[in-house]
Design an enzyme around this catalytic site. Structure first.
Site, mmCIF file in Angstrom:
data_model
loop_
_atom_site.group_PDB
_atom_site.id
_atom_site.type_symbol
_atom_site.label_atom_id
_atom_site.label_comp_id
_atom_site.label_asym_id
_atom_site.label_seq_id
_atom_site.Cartn_x
_atom_site.Cartn_y
_atom_site.Cartn_z
ATOM 1 N N GLU A 114 -35.201 12.933 47.008
ATOM 2 C CA GLU A 114 -35.218 13.700 45.766
ATOM 3 C C GLU A 114 -34.639 15.095 45.912
ATOM 4 O OE1 GLU A 114 -37.397 11.317 46.343
ATOM 5 O OE2 GLU A 114 -36.771 10.245 44.548
ATOM 6 N N ASP A 167 1.511 15.480 44.332
ATOM 7 C CA ASP A 167 0.391 14.681 43.852
ATOM 8 C C ASP A 167 -0.202 15.162 42.552
ATOM 9 O OD1 ASP A 167 0.044 12.842 45.748
ATOM 10 O OD2 ASP A 167 -1.219 14.091 47.019
#
Ligand code: ADE
Length: 245
Positions: A114, A167
Site C-alpha cells: 500500500e 522519435d
C-alpha cells in the site's frame, strides 16, 4: 551508465533485460544493471521489509531502514540520482529520461504494497517518478520502463543516434509514419512521395504527417508550444485541408 534496482522481487527482472537492444547495450558495456533484493538489507531474522501503518488502515507499508541501508550500500557518489517509483511521482517522459541518461548512476527503488514509508520520498530519494496515472501492483514494471527509456539516450545504445532524435516526443511531437515493402498490401498503397527520391520533399511530407498525427491524437502536445515558422505554415495547411474535406 549504471542502474541499481532495489526490489523485493528481484526474479521479476531475470528475463526482461535478456533480449533486444538492452541486452546488446549490456554486452557492449554501455549500460550496467544490478538488481538488489531489499531483504538482503534487513537485519532481523524474519528479513521483514514491511510493517503495519501507524494510524490504522489496511495493508502494509515498506519500512524505511532496509531501503536507506540498500541505497547507502549501492550509491557510488554524489552524482548518482536516487529515484523512488511511485504513482505520486513526477510524470516520466522524454525530458526526464534524457536528464537521467546524463548521470553515471541511477538507483531505482521499487515501491510495493500500500505504500512506502514517507521518509524515503522525503529524505532519501532525489526524485519520485510516476510512469502514468494508474496504480501498478509495484514499482517493478515502472523500473523496467525507466531503464529502457533512459538507456535509449545513452550514447551508442540505439544504432543510429539520429533515430532517437527523430522519435516520437524527441521534438515534442509524435513520429511520422513509416512504411516498408510491399508497395501495396491488401489494396493499401505506400504514399507515392516516398518513391520520389526527392529528399527535401520527403522530409517536408514527413514533418507534415508528424504534425497531422500530433494534431489528431495528441493536440495537448501542440498547445503552448513555440512552433517554427515552417511548422506553423504546415499546420495551417493541414487545418485548411480539414476544412475543405
Ligand atoms: N508504482 C505503482 N504505480 C506506479 C506508477 N504509476 N508509476 C511508478 N511506480 C508505480
Amino acid at each position: 551508465m549504471r542502474f541499481d534496482i532495489i526490489t523485493i522481487f528481484p526474479e521479476m527482472f531475470a528475463s526482461v533485460f535478456s533480449g533486444g537492444i538492452i541486452k546488446k547495450a549490456l554486452d557492449k558495456g554501455l549500460v550496467e544493471i544490478a538488481v538488489h533484493d531489499l531483504r538482503d538489507f534487513t537485519r532481523d531474522k524474519h528479513r521483514q521489509v514491511d510493517d503495519r501503518p501507524f494510524g490504522g488502515l489496511e495493508g502494509m507499508v515498506l519500512k524505511p531502514e532496509p531501503i536507506f541501508a540498500a541505497v547507502d550500500a549501492v550509491r557510488r557518489g554524489p552524482e548518482a540520482r536516487v529515484c523512488l517509483l511511485s504513482p505520486q511521482g513526477r510524470p516520466f517522459g522524454a525530458p526526464l529520461a534524457e536528464e537521467l541518461a546524463g548521470r553515471p548512476q541511477v538507483v531505482l527503488i521499487c515501491g510495493r504494497y500500500e505504500g512506502v514509508d514517507e521518509r524515503v520520498a522525503g529524505h532519501l530519494a532525489d526524485e519520485e517518478i510516476s510512469i502514468g496515472d494508474y496504480v501498478l501492483t509495484g514499482g517493478e514494471p515502472a523500473a523496467v520502463v525507466v531503464v529502457d527509456a533512459v538507456s535509449r539516450f545513452v550514447g551508442g545504445v540505439v544504432g543510429k543516434e539520429e533515430s532517437v532524435r527523430h522519435d516520437s516526443f524527441a521534438e515534442g511531437i509524435l513520429d511520422f509514419p513509416h512504411y516498408t515493402r510491399p508497395r501495396e498490401f491488401r489494396g493499401l498503397r505506400v504514399p507515392q512521395v516516398l518513391f520520389s527520391g526527392d529528399h527535401g520533399k520527403i522530409g517536408r511530407w514527413r514533418r507534415k504527417k508528424a504534425l497531422e498525427k500530433t494534431l489528431e491524437k495528441r493536440p495537448d502536445l501542440l498547445k503552448d508550444r513555440e512552433l517554427a515558422p515552417e511548422d506553423r505554415r504546415l499546420l495551417e495547411e493541414i487545418q485548411n485541408e480539414r476544412k475543405d474535406s
